[in-house]
Design a protein around this motif. Structure first.
Motif, PDB file in Angstrom:
ATOM      1  N   LEU A  79       0.840  -1.198   0.000  1.00 16.34           N
ATOM      2  CA  LEU A  79       0.000   0.000   0.000  1.00 16.34           C
ATOM      3  C   LEU A  79       0.876   1.250   0.000  1.00 16.34           C
ATOM      4  CD1 LEU A  79      -2.753  -0.948   2.632  1.00 16.34           C
ATOM      5  CD2 LEU A  79      -2.762  -1.344   0.164  1.00 16.34           C
ATOM      6  N   PHE A  80       1.955   1.215   0.755  1.00 15.45           N
ATOM      7  CA  PHE A  80       2.882   2.346   0.814  1.00 15.45           C
ATOM      8  C   PHE A  80       3.731   2.435  -0.457  1.00 15.45           C
ATOM      9  CE2 PHE A  80       1.924   1.231   5.178  1.00 15.45           C
ATOM     10  CZ  PHE A  80       1.728   2.460   5.785  1.00 15.45           C
ATOM     11  N   VAL A  81       4.120   1.259  -0.969  1.00 12.38           N
ATOM     12  CA  VAL A  81       4.970   1.229  -2.163  1.00 12.38           C
ATOM     13  C   VAL A  81       4.226   1.760  -3.386  1.00 12.38           C
ATOM     14  CG1 VAL A  81       6.230  -0.297  -3.743  1.00 12.38           C
ATOM     15  CG2 VAL A  81       6.348  -0.676  -1.273  1.00 12.38           C
ATOM     16  N   MET A  82       2.946   1.414  -3.522  1.00 11.44           N
ATOM     17  CA  MET A  82       2.195   1.741  -4.740  1.00 11.44           C
ATOM     18  C   MET A  82       1.535   3.117  -4.703  1.00 11.44           C
ATOM     19  SD  MET A  82       2.996  -0.806  -6.447  1.00 11.44           S
ATOM     20  CE  MET A  82       2.116  -0.304  -7.927  1.00 11.44           C
ATOM     21  N   LYS A  83       1.569   3.770  -3.567  1.00 10.05           N
ATOM     22  CA  LYS A  83       0.968   5.101  -3.476  1.00 10.05           C
ATOM     23  C   LYS A  83       1.677   6.065  -4.435  1.00 10.05           C
ATOM     24  CE  LYS A  83      -0.467   8.646  -0.167  1.00 10.05           C
ATOM     25  NZ  LYS A  83      -0.386   9.115   1.236  1.00 10.05           N
ATOM     26  N   ASP A  84       0.904   6.796  -5.214  1.00 12.82           N
ATOM     27  CA  ASP A  84       1.391   7.811  -6.153  1.00 12.82           C
ATOM     28  C   ASP A  84       2.127   7.233  -7.358  1.00 12.82           C
ATOM     29  OD1 ASP A  84       0.402   9.859  -4.472  1.00 12.82           O
ATOM     30  OD2 ASP A  84       2.238   9.812  -3.273  1.00 12.82           O
ATOM     31  N   ARG A  85       2.010   5.933  -7.600  1.00  7.94           N
ATOM     32  CA  ARG A  85       2.594   5.352  -8.801  1.00  7.94           C
ATOM     33  C   ARG A  85       1.725   5.668 -10.012  1.00  7.94           C
ATOM     34  NH1 ARG A  85       7.864   4.020  -7.589  1.00  7.94           N
ATOM     35  NH2 ARG A  85       7.896   3.093  -5.501  1.00  7.94           N
ATOM     36  N   TRP A 124      -0.456   4.950 -13.491  1.00 13.12           N
ATOM     37  CA  TRP A 124      -1.451   3.922 -13.782  1.00 13.12           C
ATOM     38  C   TRP A 124      -0.841   2.688 -14.454  1.00 13.12           C
ATOM     39  CZ3 TRP A 124      -5.707   3.289 -11.380  1.00 13.12           C
ATOM     40  CH2 TRP A 124      -6.446   4.373 -10.910  1.00 13.12           C
ATOM     41  N   PRO A 125       0.066   2.875 -15.455  1.00 10.96           N
ATOM     42  CA  PRO A 125       0.683   1.663 -16.033  1.00 10.96           C
ATOM     43  C   PRO A 125       1.421   0.825 -14.992  1.00 10.96           C
ATOM     44  CG  PRO A 125       1.056   3.550 -17.459  1.00 10.96           C
ATOM     45  CD  PRO A 125       0.453   4.088 -16.199  1.00 10.96           C
ATOM     46  N   MET A 126       2.110   1.485 -14.054  1.00  9.08           N
ATOM     47  CA  MET A 126       2.826   0.750 -13.019  1.00  9.08           C
ATOM     48  C   MET A 126       1.851   0.042 -12.071  1.00  9.08           C
ATOM     49  SD  MET A 126       5.733  -0.207 -11.916  1.00  9.08           S
ATOM     50  CE  MET A 126       6.837   0.886 -12.845  1.00  9.08           C
ATOM     51  N   ILE A 127       0.724   0.713 -11.776  1.00  6.77           N
ATOM     52  CA  ILE A 127      -0.297   0.097 -10.911  1.00  6.77           C
ATOM     53  C   ILE A 127      -0.731  -1.243 -11.489  1.00  6.77           C
ATOM     54  CG2 ILE A 127      -2.704   0.279 -10.155  1.00  6.77           C
ATOM     55  CD1 ILE A 127      -0.963   1.994  -8.435  1.00  6.77           C
ATOM     56  N   PHE A 128      -1.065  -1.263 -12.783  1.00  4.91           N
ATOM     57  CA  PHE A 128      -1.582  -2.490 -13.395  1.00  4.91           C
ATOM     58  C   PHE A 128      -0.480  -3.519 -13.626  1.00  4.91           C
ATOM     59  CE2 PHE A 128      -5.079   0.417 -14.432  1.00  4.91           C
ATOM     60  CZ  PHE A 128      -6.156  -0.373 -14.063  1.00  4.91           C
ATOM     61  N   LEU A 129       0.727  -3.058 -13.949  1.00  7.65           N
ATOM     62  CA  LEU A 129       1.832  -3.994 -14.169  1.00  7.65           C
ATOM     63  C   LEU A 129       2.176  -4.731 -12.879  1.00  7.65           C
ATOM     64  CD1 LEU A 129       4.078  -5.141 -15.975  1.00  7.65           C
ATOM     65  CD2 LEU A 129       5.510  -3.203 -15.266  1.00  7.65           C
ATOM     66  N   PHE A 148      -4.626   6.100   1.258  1.00 10.31           N
ATOM     67  CA  PHE A 148      -3.673   5.833   0.182  1.00 10.31           C
ATOM     68  C   PHE A 148      -4.171   6.236  -1.198  1.00 10.31           C
ATOM     69  CE2 PHE A 148      -2.736   2.894   3.625  1.00 10.31           C
ATOM     70  CZ  PHE A 148      -1.363   3.062   3.779  1.00 10.31           C
ATOM     71  N   GLY A 149      -5.477   6.472  -1.346  1.00 13.21           N
ATOM     72  CA  GLY A 149      -6.006   6.921  -2.625  1.00 13.21           C
ATOM     73  C   GLY A 149      -6.596   5.805  -3.466  1.00 13.21           C
ATOM     74  N   GLY A 150      -7.292   6.224  -4.503  1.00 16.19           N
ATOM     75  CA  GLY A 150      -8.002   5.280  -5.364  1.00 16.19           C
ATOM     76  C   GLY A 150      -7.097   4.359  -6.148  1.00 16.19           C
ATOM     77  N   LYS A 151      -5.910   4.847  -6.523  1.00 15.89           N
ATOM     78  CA  LYS A 151      -5.008   3.995  -7.303  1.00 15.89           C
ATOM     79  C   LYS A 151      -4.594   2.747  -6.530  1.00 15.89           C
ATOM     80  CE  LYS A 151      -2.778   7.317 -10.423  1.00 15.89           C
ATOM     81  NZ  LYS A 151      -1.481   7.936 -10.803  1.00 15.89           N
ATOM     82  N   VAL A 152      -4.346   2.898  -5.253  1.00 18.19           N
ATOM     83  CA  VAL A 152      -3.910   1.759  -4.447  1.00 18.19           C
ATOM     84  C   VAL A 152      -5.046   0.755  -4.284  1.00 18.19           C
ATOM     85  CG1 VAL A 152      -3.032   1.043  -2.202  1.00 18.19           C
ATOM     86  CG2 VAL A 152      -2.165   3.123  -3.272  1.00 18.19           C
ATOM     87  N   LEU A 153      -6.270   1.264  -4.133  1.00 14.35           N
ATOM     88  CA  LEU A 153      -7.419   0.362  -4.047  1.00 14.35           C
ATOM     89  C   LEU A 153      -7.594  -0.384  -5.368  1.00 14.35           C
ATOM     90  CD1 LEU A 153      -9.725  -0.682  -2.314  1.00 14.35           C
ATOM     91  CD2 LEU A 153     -11.137   1.210  -3.148  1.00 14.35           C
ATOM     92  N   VAL A 154      -7.379   0.309  -6.488  1.00 15.21           N
ATOM     93  CA  VAL A 154      -7.436  -0.348  -7.794  1.00 15.21           C
ATOM     94  C   VAL A 154      -6.342  -1.411  -7.898  1.00 15.21           C
ATOM     95  CG1 VAL A 154      -7.082  -0.010 -10.283  1.00 15.21           C
ATOM     96  CG2 VAL A 154      -8.538   1.563  -8.997  1.00 15.21           C
TER      97      VAL A 154
END
Length: 321
Positions: free
Chosen positions: A58-64, A66-71, A204-210
């Motif tokens: 959750l901490f690592v992926m915060k503010d990453r 979108w391509p990195m989120i899905f990868l 952490f925001g919506g990206k982390v939940l995604v």
């Protein structure tokens, strides 16, 4: 659209599923297998480790991006969440704390469910246990595709999309084929999961939940670890309805690949299923088996003889109907 599947109906069987009878034969010859029954005291710590990994992420992926989120969700987070889904599978059989402590098993299921993002722990159990008791039953075994699925996704391209959409069919099919009223623990599971998801979104925001939810969904579809969904019971060889896989991905899936052994002995935790195979090797070595879940997915999509129809079905209530 690619080749059309060759089957136009399921494979109907008018005999009992093979596991109960084989269990009796094996236990008569190897009664020491009963010593493998019970729960694995290390299992809960493995579950805790997987959950902790995702909490760190959750901490690592915060503010990453979108391509990195899905990868990362596909390559790492989805694998961890799929492992947690299979932990829930173990927990559904009370293999975390034993049958004497059912609520402890349910509570661990809630905990394992958290990074998955979607409440599945209790719902999975109430349908999955019937899959074991009534394997192949046209109503009670909701692991089998519906006729609508089999007719709609009957070409190479269709099967590709069916595999891609598998998490939705897997989740929604039981509600249509064999609907059940919600249980109180399901409601609790829902509220715990919504609270956790809300906290993730807030801090952490919506990206982390995604990242969490997308990883769960992607790893149930076109993903190597998802190959077990098809490898377990789709009829790759006529007359055989359960298949084992003994490859390396068992290391991150609680040995779910030992599927003949699991159905023969659902009271044995996944960590001990290789010992079942070692003791009763002559009962398993000559059964058809898979060597690669990736190959299973490829063959399912490209082979006209394999598709949603390639399942053994039994009339509801067996030979009495």
């Amino acid at each position: 659209m690619g080749a059309h599947v060759s089957r136009t109906d399921f494979e109907w069987s008018y005999t009992e599923e093979p596991h109960a009878s084989r269990r009796k034969i094996i236990l008569a010859k190897y009664p020491q297998i009963k010593k493998l029954f019970g729960y694995d005291p290390w299992f809960k710590w493995q579950v805790a480790a997987y959950v902790l990994m995702q909490l760190i992420m959750l901490f690592v992926m915060k503010d990453r991006s979108w391509p990195m989120i899905f990868l990362v969700a596909y390559c790492f987070g989805g694998v961890i969440n799929h492992a947690l889904m299979l932990a829930i599978h173990e927990i559904s059989h009370n293999l975390a704390f034993g049958h004497a402590r059912p609520m402890a098993n349910r509570l661990l299921g809630f905990f394992a469910n958290l990074p998955i993002g979607i409440p599945i722990s209790i719902s999975f159990r109430k349908w999955h246990l019937e899959h074991h008791r009534y394997q192949g039953d046209e109503v009670l075994d909701t692991d089998i595709p519906t006729y609508i699925e089999a007719k709609l996704f009957c070409t190479t391209v269709g099967k590709f999309f069916w595999v891609f959409l598998q998490p939705f069919f897997y989740a929604l099919r039981p509600m249509f084929v064999h609907p059940k009223s919600p249980e109180p623990l399901e409601v609790i599971n829902l509220f715990i999961q919504l609270a956790f998801d809300g906290l993730v979104y807030y801090f952490f925001g919506g990206k982390v939940l995604v990242y969490l939810i997308a990883g769960s969904l992607m790893a149930m579809g076109l993903h190597p670890v998802a190959g077990h969904f098809i490898s377990e019971h789709y009829m790759f060889k006529k007359g055989f309805e359960t298949y084992s896989y003994y490859g390396i991905l068992n290391k991150v899936t609680f040995n779910v690949g030992y599927h003949n052994e699991h159905h023969d002995f659902p009271a044995v935790p996944g960590s001990r299923l290789p010992e079942v195979k070692r003791i009763a090797a002559e009962f398993y070595d000559n059964l058809p088996q898979h060597n690669s879940w990736v190959s299973v997915l490829y063959d399912f999509v490209t082979d006209p003889e394999i598709g949603p129809y390639a399942r053994i079905r039994r009339k509801h209530k067996g030979l009495k109907s």
